[in-house]
Design an enzyme around this catalytic site. Structure first.
Site, PDB file in Angstrom:
ATOM      1  N   ARG A 185       0.827  -1.223   0.000  1.00 56.26           N
ATOM      2  CA  ARG A 185       0.000   0.000   0.000  1.00 56.26           C
ATOM      3  C   ARG A 185       0.858   1.270   0.000  1.00 56.26           C
ATOM      4  O   ARG A 185       0.590   2.231   0.732  1.00 56.26           O
ATOM      5  CB  ARG A 185      -0.965   0.027   1.185  1.00 56.26           C
ATOM      6  CG  ARG A 185      -1.885  -1.137   1.263  1.00 56.26           C
ATOM      7  CD  ARG A 185      -2.859  -1.205   0.080  1.00 56.26           C
ATOM      8  NE  ARG A 185      -3.591  -2.454   0.143  1.00 56.26           N
ATOM      9  CZ  ARG A 185      -3.218  -3.580  -0.478  1.00 56.26           C
ATOM     10  NH1 ARG A 185      -2.162  -3.597  -1.277  1.00 56.26           N
ATOM     11  NH2 ARG A 185      -3.924  -4.672  -0.364  1.00 56.26           N
ATOM     12  N   SER A 235     -11.086  -1.851   3.431  1.00 55.92           N
ATOM     13  CA  SER A 235     -10.394  -2.138   4.693  1.00 55.92           C
ATOM     14  C   SER A 235      -9.988  -0.825   5.352  1.00 55.92           C
ATOM     15  O   SER A 235      -9.318  -0.004   4.732  1.00 55.92           O
ATOM     16  CB  SER A 235      -9.129  -2.957   4.435  1.00 55.92           C
ATOM     17  OG  SER A 235      -9.470  -4.181   3.860  1.00 55.92           O
ATOM     18  N   GLU A 305      -5.651   2.555   6.843  1.00 56.66           N
ATOM     19  CA  GLU A 305      -5.335   2.506   5.408  1.00 56.66           C
ATOM     20  C   GLU A 305      -6.107   3.631   4.714  1.00 56.66           C
ATOM     21  O   GLU A 305      -5.643   4.226   3.747  1.00 56.66           O
ATOM     22  CB  GLU A 305      -5.752   1.145   4.832  1.00 56.66           C
ATOM     23  CG  GLU A 305      -5.533   1.068   3.332  1.00 56.66           C
ATOM     24  CD  GLU A 305      -5.802  -0.301   2.725  1.00 56.66           C
ATOM     25  OE1 GLU A 305      -5.514  -1.317   3.376  1.00 56.66           O
ATOM     26  OE2 GLU A 305      -6.299  -0.331   1.593  1.00 56.66           O
TER      27      GLU A 305
HETATM   28  P1  FAD Z   1      -9.109   7.987  -3.905  1.00 60.96           P
HETATM   29  O1  FAD Z   1      -9.833   7.399  -2.750  1.00 60.96           O
HETATM   30  O2  FAD Z   1      -9.830   8.964  -4.744  1.00 60.96           O
HETATM   31  O3  FAD Z   1      -7.746   8.620  -3.395  1.00 60.96           O
HETATM   32  C1  FAD Z   1      -6.881   7.854  -2.575  1.00 60.96           C
HETATM   33  C2  FAD Z   1      -5.487   8.484  -2.658  1.00 60.96           C
HETATM   34  O4  FAD Z   1      -5.000   8.337  -3.990  1.00 60.96           O
HETATM   35  C3  FAD Z   1      -5.524   9.985  -2.362  1.00 60.96           C
HETATM   36  O5  FAD Z   1      -4.398  10.338  -1.597  1.00 60.96           O
HETATM   37  C4  FAD Z   1      -5.464  10.619  -3.750  1.00 60.96           C
HETATM   38  O6  FAD Z   1      -4.841  11.889  -3.746  1.00 60.96           O
HETATM   39  C5  FAD Z   1      -4.614   9.607  -4.502  1.00 60.96           C
HETATM   40  N1  FAD Z   1      -4.905   9.628  -5.945  1.00 60.96           N
HETATM   41  C6  FAD Z   1      -6.074   9.329  -6.570  1.00 60.96           C
HETATM   42  N2  FAD Z   1      -5.928   9.455  -7.902  1.00 60.96           N
HETATM   43  C7  FAD Z   1      -4.654   9.862  -8.119  1.00 60.96           C
HETATM   44  C8  FAD Z   1      -3.904  10.184  -9.280  1.00 60.96           C
HETATM   45  N3  FAD Z   1      -4.425  10.121 -10.513  1.00 60.96           N
HETATM   46  N4  FAD Z   1      -2.614  10.578  -9.119  1.00 60.96           N
HETATM   47  C9  FAD Z   1      -2.064  10.666  -7.889  1.00 60.96           C
HETATM   48  N5  FAD Z   1      -2.729  10.379  -6.758  1.00 60.96           N
HETATM   49  C10 FAD Z   1      -4.007   9.976  -6.873  1.00 60.96           C
HETATM   50  N6  FAD Z   1      -7.977  -1.448  -1.904  1.00 60.96           N
HETATM   51  C11 FAD Z   1      -7.085  -2.426  -2.111  1.00 60.96           C
HETATM   52  O7  FAD Z   1      -5.875  -2.151  -2.243  1.00 60.96           O
HETATM   53  N7  FAD Z   1      -7.483  -3.725  -2.184  1.00 60.96           N
HETATM   54  C12 FAD Z   1      -8.785  -4.094  -2.080  1.00 60.96           C
HETATM   55  O8  FAD Z   1      -9.089  -5.267  -2.173  1.00 60.96           O
HETATM   56  C13 FAD Z   1      -9.747  -3.068  -1.868  1.00 60.96           C
HETATM   57  N8  FAD Z   1     -11.051  -3.382  -1.741  1.00 60.96           N
HETATM   58  C14 FAD Z   1     -11.957  -2.386  -1.551  1.00 60.96           C
HETATM   59  C15 FAD Z   1     -13.313  -2.712  -1.441  1.00 60.96           C
HETATM   60  C16 FAD Z   1     -14.256  -1.724  -1.243  1.00 60.96           C
HETATM   61  C17 FAD Z   1     -15.710  -2.092  -1.118  1.00 60.96           C
HETATM   62  C18 FAD Z   1     -13.860  -0.366  -1.173  1.00 60.96           C
HETATM   63  C19 FAD Z   1     -14.862   0.734  -0.985  1.00 60.96           C
HETATM   64  C20 FAD Z   1     -12.525  -0.027  -1.280  1.00 60.96           C
HETATM   65  C21 FAD Z   1     -11.558  -1.028  -1.472  1.00 60.96           C
HETATM   66  N9  FAD Z   1     -10.201  -0.729  -1.573  1.00 60.96           N
HETATM   67  C22 FAD Z   1      -9.293  -1.723  -1.782  1.00 60.96           C
HETATM   68  C23 FAD Z   1      -9.742   0.659  -1.392  1.00 60.96           C
HETATM   69  C24 FAD Z   1      -9.647   1.486  -2.692  1.00 60.96           C
HETATM   70  O9  FAD Z   1     -10.552   1.067  -3.662  1.00 60.96           O
HETATM   71  C25 FAD Z   1      -8.238   1.454  -3.278  1.00 60.96           C
HETATM   72  O10 FAD Z   1      -7.296   1.846  -2.321  1.00 60.96           O
HETATM   73  C26 FAD Z   1      -8.097   2.342  -4.518  1.00 60.96           C
HETATM   74  O11 FAD Z   1      -6.803   2.184  -5.026  1.00 60.96           O
HETATM   75  C27 FAD Z   1      -8.333   3.829  -4.249  1.00 60.96           C
HETATM   76  O12 FAD Z   1      -8.460   4.467  -5.519  1.00 60.96           O
HETATM   77  P2  FAD Z   1      -9.354   5.778  -5.701  1.00 60.96           P
HETATM   78  O13 FAD Z   1      -9.276   6.166  -7.125  1.00 60.96           O
HETATM   79  O14 FAD Z   1     -10.708   5.581  -5.158  1.00 60.96           O
HETATM   80  O15 FAD Z   1      -8.537   6.802  -4.818  1.00 60.96           O
END
Ligand code: FAD
Length: 310
Positions: A185, A235, A305
């Site tokens: 992560r 998580s 996380e």
């Molecule tokens: P955001 O929530 O929008 O942002 C998170 C971080 O990423 C912020 O700091 C943001 O600034 C940064 N960010 C976003 N886009 C960019 C970009 N283009 N450039 C630079 N920085 C950026 N995660 C896992 O790792 N494994 C799993 O199995 C998993 N299962 C999940 C299940 C559910 C039901 C949910 C709701 C979430 C889950 N997640 C999981 C968490 C999440 O989906 C991941 O961590 C995902 O990578 C976050 O991406 P996001 O685009 O939603 O980021």
């Protein structure tokens, strides 16, 4: 900076400059973040900007830097807890505009806003294997690269070839996966405040039916174990070394622990869920209680996380 729904002069000037960059329709004022997070929580952002190509991302960020207004790059909001007061500054919502995909042989390039689930689905349809692990992760490609998202023994670093980024100094660069310093992560993208513009995956030709079967199996496992029917950010805590967060929380007797509308899921203790009407303060209170209680009982301090904003 904003007061009672009105932008102050400085922000208004920035808003006008942003209109010229992304178009007036792509600059929203006092936009509720609860509509842009999977937790369904979060107060208003002063400005919410939707760039539609890498140049617009660059120019938007440059405008914020020159105006000395804080900005935050948003993906799909699936790993975020935004405060009830919202965000004073500019949300740069890259996931809404940058959604292009190109495929050449066994390489797939996705702009940062593409949903990881859709990328996984597309790869399956094209008979490309490697992205099955990602089929249930509701984040954007950018967010997933940022934190090297992973599941079921796979992670982004396993399948990435390179990532196109915008650096803090405004230059664009292409970084090979081994230059990203990926860990659990974690990646250099997060450390150095880079913005992901696109990512190229190195996949392998495979059998669509087998790929589909693996994705179906992982989806079934998720549905069985995770409270997908309720808003959450996945998580809540990172996996502490030598332990599982969910097991520690269960063993501490905290399943179902509730403050206001937020609770530790009864289905999977690793998830804090929004039972309806939860505030960010409710979620914070649950997280802090869980951290304190698990530490008191087992001497392990759980690290969130989920990322906090505002
Ligand atoms: P955001 O929530 O929008 O942002 C998170 C971080 O990423 C912020 O700091 C943001 O600034 C940064 N960010 C976003 N886009 C960019 C970009 N283009 N450039 C630079 N920085 C950026 N995660 C896992 O790792 N494994 C799993 O199995 C998993 N299962 C999940 C299940 C559910 C039901 C949910 C709701 C979430 C889950 N997640 C999981 C968490 C999440 O989906 C991941 O961590 C995902 O990578 C976050 O991406 P996001 O685009 O939603 O980021």
């Amino acid at each position: 900076m904003s007061d009672g729904g009105h932008l102050d002069d400085h922000l208004q000037q920035l808003a006008w400059r942003l209109h010229a960059i992304v178009g007036e329709d792509n600059v929203l004022e006092n936009e509720p973040m609860s509509e842009h997070t999977t937790f369904k929580i979060g107060g208003p952002a002063d400005l919410f900007v939707i760039p539609e190509d890498p140049d617009e991302v660059h120019d938007t960020i440059e405008a914020c830097q020159e105006a000395a207004v804080p900005y935050f790059v948003l993906g799909r909001g699936s790993d975020l807890l935004v405060s009830d007061d919202g965000y004073r500054g500019v949300i740069v919502a890259v996931a809404d505009g940058l959604t292009g995909v190109e495929v050449e042989d066994d390489e797939m390039s996705c702009q940062s806003g593409v949903n990881l689930r859709e990328a996984s689905e597309m790869a399956c349809e094209l008979g490309l294997t490697g992205l099955e692990f990602a089929c249930g992760i509701p984040g954007s490609i950018g967010g997933a690269c940022f934190m090297n998202a992973g599941a079921y023994d796979g992670c982004m670093a396993d399948v990435l070839k390179s990532v196109r980024v915008l650096k803090k100094d405004g230059r664009q660069d292409t970084l090979d996966v081994d230059e990203l310093d990926p860990g659990y992560r974690h990646s250099r993208i997060a450390d150095e405040g880079m913005v992901v513009l696109s990512a190229t995956f190195k996949l392998h030709h495979g059998d669509s039916e087998k790929i589909r079967a693996r994705m179906d199996e992982l989806t079934r496992r998720r549905e069985e174990k995770q409270p997908l029917e309720l808003p959450s950010a996945g998580s809540t805590f990172k996996r502490p070394e030598g332990h599982f967060a969910g097991k520690l929380i269960t063993d501490a007797g905290l399943q179902g622990y509730q403050v206001g509308g937020a609770a530790v899921s009864k289905k999977h203790a690793g998830f804090v869920v929004n039972l309806g009407g939860a505030t960010a303060s409710d979620v914070h209170a649950v997280i802090e209680h869980v951290q304190d209680e698990v530490e008191r009982q087992f001497g392990v301090r759980l690290e969130p996380e989920v990322r906090f904003l505002g």
